[in-house]
Motif scaffolding. Structure first.
Motif, PDB file in Angstrom:
ATOM      1  N   UNK A 223      10.262  44.256  20.594  1.00  0.00           N
ATOM      2  CA  UNK A 223      10.616  43.025  21.321  1.00  0.00           C
ATOM      3  C   UNK A 223       9.591  42.756  22.419  1.00  0.00           C
ATOM      4  N   UNK A 224       9.210  43.785  23.138  1.00  0.00           N
ATOM      5  CA  UNK A 224       8.228  43.640  24.210  1.00  0.00           C
ATOM      6  C   UNK A 224       6.886  43.152  23.651  1.00  0.00           C
ATOM      7  N   UNK A 225       6.462  43.749  22.548  1.00  0.00           N
ATOM      8  CA  UNK A 225       5.181  43.337  21.953  1.00  0.00           C
ATOM      9  C   UNK A 225       5.246  41.892  21.447  1.00  0.00           C
ATOM     10  N   UNK A 226       6.378  41.507  20.877  1.00  0.00           N
ATOM     11  CA  UNK A 226       6.489  40.134  20.364  1.00  0.00           C
ATOM     12  C   UNK A 226       6.532  39.115  21.504  1.00  0.00           C
ATOM     13  N   UNK A 227       7.177  39.477  22.611  1.00  0.00           N
ATOM     14  CA  UNK A 227       7.181  38.569  23.767  1.00  0.00           C
ATOM     15  C   UNK A 227       5.769  38.402  24.322  1.00  0.00           C
ATOM     16  N   UNK A 228       4.978  39.469  24.227  1.00  0.00           N
ATOM     17  CA  UNK A 228       3.588  39.354  24.696  1.00  0.00           C
ATOM     18  C   UNK A 228       2.772  38.493  23.737  1.00  0.00           C
ATOM     19  N   UNK A 229       2.897  38.762  22.431  1.00  0.00           N
ATOM     20  CA  UNK A 229       2.109  37.990  21.454  1.00  0.00           C
ATOM     21  C   UNK A 229       2.450  36.505  21.557  1.00  0.00           C
ATOM     22  N   UNK A 230       3.711  36.205  21.824  1.00  0.00           N
ATOM     23  CA  UNK A 230       4.139  34.806  21.976  1.00  0.00           C
ATOM     24  C   UNK A 230       3.364  34.098  23.074  1.00  0.00           C
ATOM     25  N   UNK A 231       2.963  34.832  24.070  1.00  0.00           N
ATOM     26  CA  UNK A 231       2.495  34.192  25.300  1.00  0.00           C
ATOM     27  C   UNK A 231       1.205  34.835  25.819  1.00  0.00           C
ATOM     28  N   UNK A 232       0.083  34.568  25.115  1.00  0.00           N
ATOM     29  CA  UNK A 232      -1.237  34.990  25.589  1.00  0.00           C
ATOM     30  C   UNK A 232      -1.286  36.468  25.957  1.00  0.00           C
ATOM     31  N   UNK A 233      -0.967  37.290  24.975  1.00  0.00           N
ATOM     32  CA  UNK A 233      -0.774  38.708  25.238  1.00  0.00           C
ATOM     33  C   UNK A 233      -1.920  39.362  25.994  1.00  0.00           C
ATOM     34  N   UNK A 234      -3.150  39.022  25.672  1.00  0.00           N
ATOM     35  CA  UNK A 234      -4.256  39.769  26.300  1.00  0.00           C
ATOM     36  C   UNK A 234      -4.310  39.500  27.795  1.00  0.00           C
ATOM     37  N   UNK A 235      -3.947  38.270  28.178  1.00  0.00           N
ATOM     38  CA  UNK A 235      -3.914  37.953  29.609  1.00  0.00           C
ATOM     39  C   UNK A 235      -2.782  38.726  30.275  1.00  0.00           C
ATOM     40  N   UNK A 236      -1.659  38.791  29.554  1.00  0.00           N
ATOM     41  CA  UNK A 236      -0.497  39.486  30.095  1.00  0.00           C
ATOM     42  C   UNK A 236      -0.785  40.977  30.230  1.00  0.00           C
ATOM     43  N   UNK A 237      -1.403  41.530  29.189  1.00  0.00           N
ATOM     44  CA  UNK A 237      -1.714  42.960  29.221  1.00  0.00           C
ATOM     45  C   UNK A 237      -2.636  43.273  30.397  1.00  0.00           C
ATOM     46  N   UNK A 238      -3.566  42.356  30.678  1.00  0.00           N
ATOM     47  CA  UNK A 238      -4.469  42.566  31.820  1.00  0.00           C
ATOM     48  C   UNK A 238      -3.669  42.693  33.109  1.00  0.00           C
ATOM     49  N   UNK A 239      -2.582  41.928  33.196  1.00  0.00           N
ATOM     50  CA  UNK A 239      -1.735  42.019  34.386  1.00  0.00           C
ATOM     51  C   UNK A 239      -0.891  43.277  34.429  1.00  0.00           C
ATOM     52  N   UNK A 240      -0.663  43.863  33.259  1.00  0.00           N
ATOM     53  CA  UNK A 240       0.256  44.997  33.205  1.00  0.00           C
ATOM     54  C   UNK A 240      -0.414  46.360  33.306  1.00  0.00           C
ATOM     55  N   UNK A 241      -1.699  46.429  32.993  1.00  0.00           N
ATOM     56  CA  UNK A 241      -2.317  47.760  32.896  1.00  0.00           C
ATOM     57  C   UNK A 241      -2.289  48.534  34.204  1.00  0.00           C
ATOM     58  N   UNK A 242      -2.181  47.798  35.321  1.00  0.00           N
ATOM     59  CA  UNK A 242      -2.081  48.515  36.605  1.00  0.00           C
ATOM     60  C   UNK A 242      -0.817  49.366  36.652  1.00  0.00           C
ATOM     61  N   UNK A 243       0.291  48.739  36.207  1.00  0.00           N
ATOM     62  CA  UNK A 243       1.587  49.432  36.216  1.00  0.00           C
ATOM     63  C   UNK A 243       1.696  50.420  35.063  1.00  0.00           C
ATOM     64  N   UNK A 244       1.038  50.093  33.938  1.00  0.00           N
ATOM     65  CA  UNK A 244       1.224  50.901  32.723  1.00  0.00           C
ATOM     66  C   UNK A 244      -0.132  51.213  32.110  1.00  0.00           C
ATOM     67  N   UNK A 245      -0.845  52.182  32.675  1.00  0.00           N
ATOM     68  CA  UNK A 245      -2.206  52.462  32.193  1.00  0.00           C
ATOM     69  C   UNK A 245      -2.252  52.846  30.717  1.00  0.00           C
ATOM     70  N   UNK A 246      -1.150  53.370  30.157  1.00  0.00           N
ATOM     71  CA  UNK A 246      -1.159  53.768  28.748  1.00  0.00           C
ATOM     72  C   UNK A 246      -0.788  52.654  27.794  1.00  0.00           C
ATOM     73  N   UNK A 247      -0.624  51.442  28.288  1.00  0.00           N
ATOM     74  CA  UNK A 247      -0.158  50.326  27.447  1.00  0.00           C
ATOM     75  C   UNK A 247      -1.016  50.154  26.194  1.00  0.00           C
TER      76      UNK A 247
END
Ligand SMILES: *Cc1c(COP(=O)(O)O)cnc(C)c1O
Length: 439
Positions: A223-247
């Motif tokens: 579900x988390x991956x699909x919510x990201x793919x729905x909405x510009x995932x790479x931009x979102x992942x860039x925002x998340x890697x600080x909190x989740x370095x293993x993403x």
């Protein structure tokens, strides 16, 4: 003097059938509410408040998940987009295969191609037209990663058998449920039978918002991956890697598959109407099955034991031997006896079809094995160690059903009356009784 309309006789009926139109005051009020708010989409394409969409989208997701008994519902702008999210979420990639039904809409298999994996078509069941578990087993290789099943025509796939196969081989099951909202198997809703299920809200489906789709899953990570793919995932992942370095950022190339607030508001009202519309379809189909089933060359296609059919289309099996003419001749004659439907004049013919069930691998993209660029990727891509085979004959049941047996119609769409249905029955009987005119 010919009697059949196709030969110049008088048709059974000329008055248009009523439109299937359940957009009413409720939807108008809902749209007005959104327009007055001024917020027509609540999405932001970065990892912040708004990443998950606006209040209507989130309310729809909550209501949808509760209605169908799924842990997560994710609204998207089409079922196609939902299938793309699903294929990305399960990490399909170059070198992989996914097994898919050839009797479906193009998007089910295109979702596999989108991630540079290779669709492998397995055959269908002769009676229910969903993927045949035996054929699936024969197609599994070390490269297989997922099975894309379709709940075709309005009933669920053989979830007991196919989920077992998937479990045994460690495969995901992705369920294209565009055609079967509220269909059930042993009490559980289609769209929640696999790991991921995708519904459609396009104009032609049971309920709609013009365009739209909803994904269901019980799996938090998917579900988390699909919510990201729905909405510009790479931009979102860039925002998340600080909190989740293993993403895991595999397959997180961004899309915009977001649903607007207007579509979500309409969908919420449509969902309230779904059960009534489905019940009416079932009632109409039961009547037509019993009346048309009396015609010697027609047999209503059966419903799987333990299943409820919701009739996106109403399927019949045609016996050309008994009729003495082929199904295309017969259906063309029936179509000439009956008018179109209001709102659907664009189709220029009655709601009956003898060409449904085209085995998808016969389409040019598969025959020529050309999807990306000029190097025949992914079919001949060096990462792919298998041998794609789309030759005529690979799914003989699908080919036979499509060429010789299957007839579908949509005359059961509410608000047809018993009189309307009796005109349909009369048209079929007239063609049957005058079939010598077709020879
Ligand atoms: C309609 C349909 C789709 C596509 O739905 P969209 O919402 O238009 O993308 C996919 N699969 C099946 C089986 C369908 O009938």
């Amino acid at each position: 003097m010919p009697k059949l309309a196709i030969n110049g006789g008088n048709p059974v009926r000329t008055k248009l059938f009523p439109a299937y139109n359940y957009i009413g005051d409720e939807e108008q009020t809902a749209v007005s509410r959104v327009l007055k708010s001024g917020t027509l989409s609540g999405f932001y394409g970065s990892y912040m408040a708004g990443f998950l969409g606006g209040p209507e989208v989130q309310a729809l997701e909550k209501e949808w998940a509760k209605y169908f008994g799924a842990k997560h519902a994710i609204a998207v702008n089409s079922c196609t987009s939902g299938l793309y999210c699903a294929a990305g979420a399960v990490r399909l990639g170059p070198g992989d295969e996914a097994i898919v039904s050839p009797f479906t809409m193009m998007a089910t298999a295109t979702a596999i191609l989108l991630f540079n994996a290779v669709p492998v078509f397995a055959d269908i069941e002769a009676q229910y037209f969903c993927l045949d578990p035996k054929s699936i087993e024969a197609r599994i290789t070390p490269r297989t990663k997922a099975i894309f099943v379709t709940d075709i025509c309005g009933q669920p796939y053989d979830a007991d058998a196919i989920n077992d196969i998937a479990k045994k081989h460690g495969l995901y099951v992705i369920e294209d449920n565009a055609q079967s909202p509220m269909a059930r198997l042993n009490g559980k809703y289609a769209g929640t039978l696999g790991d991921i299920g995708v519904f459609s809200l396009n104009y032609h489906k049971h309920i709609h918002s013009g365009e739209g789709g909803v994904i269901c899953t019980d799996n938090d990570e998917l579900a988390d991956r699909m919510r990201m793919i729905r909405n510009h995932a790479e931009a979102v992942a860039a925002g998340r890697v600080h909190d989740e370095p293993g993403l895991d950022i595999n397959n997180l190339i961004g899309f915009n598959f977001r649903m607007t607030e207007i579509e979500a508001a309409i969908s919420r009202e449509q969902l309230k109407k779904l059960s009534r519309l489905v019940e009416e379809r079932i009632k109409n189909c039961n009547y037509l099955s019993s009346e048309l089933g009396k015609i010697p060359c027609l047999k209503p296609a059966p419903t799987r034991p333990g299943a409820t059919h919701v009739y996106y289309v109403h399927p019949f099996l045609f016996d050309a031997q008994v009729a003495g003419v082929d199904k295309h001749r017969f259906v063309a004659a029936v179509a000439k006896e009956l008018p179109m439907t209001e709102l659907r004049e664009v189709e220029k013919s009655a709601l009956i079809d003898s060409h449904y069930g085209y085995p998808m691998y016969l389409a040019p993209m598969y025959q020529k094995m050309i999807a990306y660029g000029e190097k025949q990727c992914p079919f001949k891509c060096p990462h792919y160690q298998g041998q794609a085979n789309y030759q005529a004959g690979i799914c003989p049941t699908n080919e036979r059903v499509w060429k010789e047996e299957l007839i579908v119609h949509e005359f059961m769409r509410p608000p047809v009356s018993k009189n309307d249905l009796d005109d349909v029955v009369a048209a079929f009987w007239k063609v049957w009784e005058n079939r010598n005119e077709l020879k």
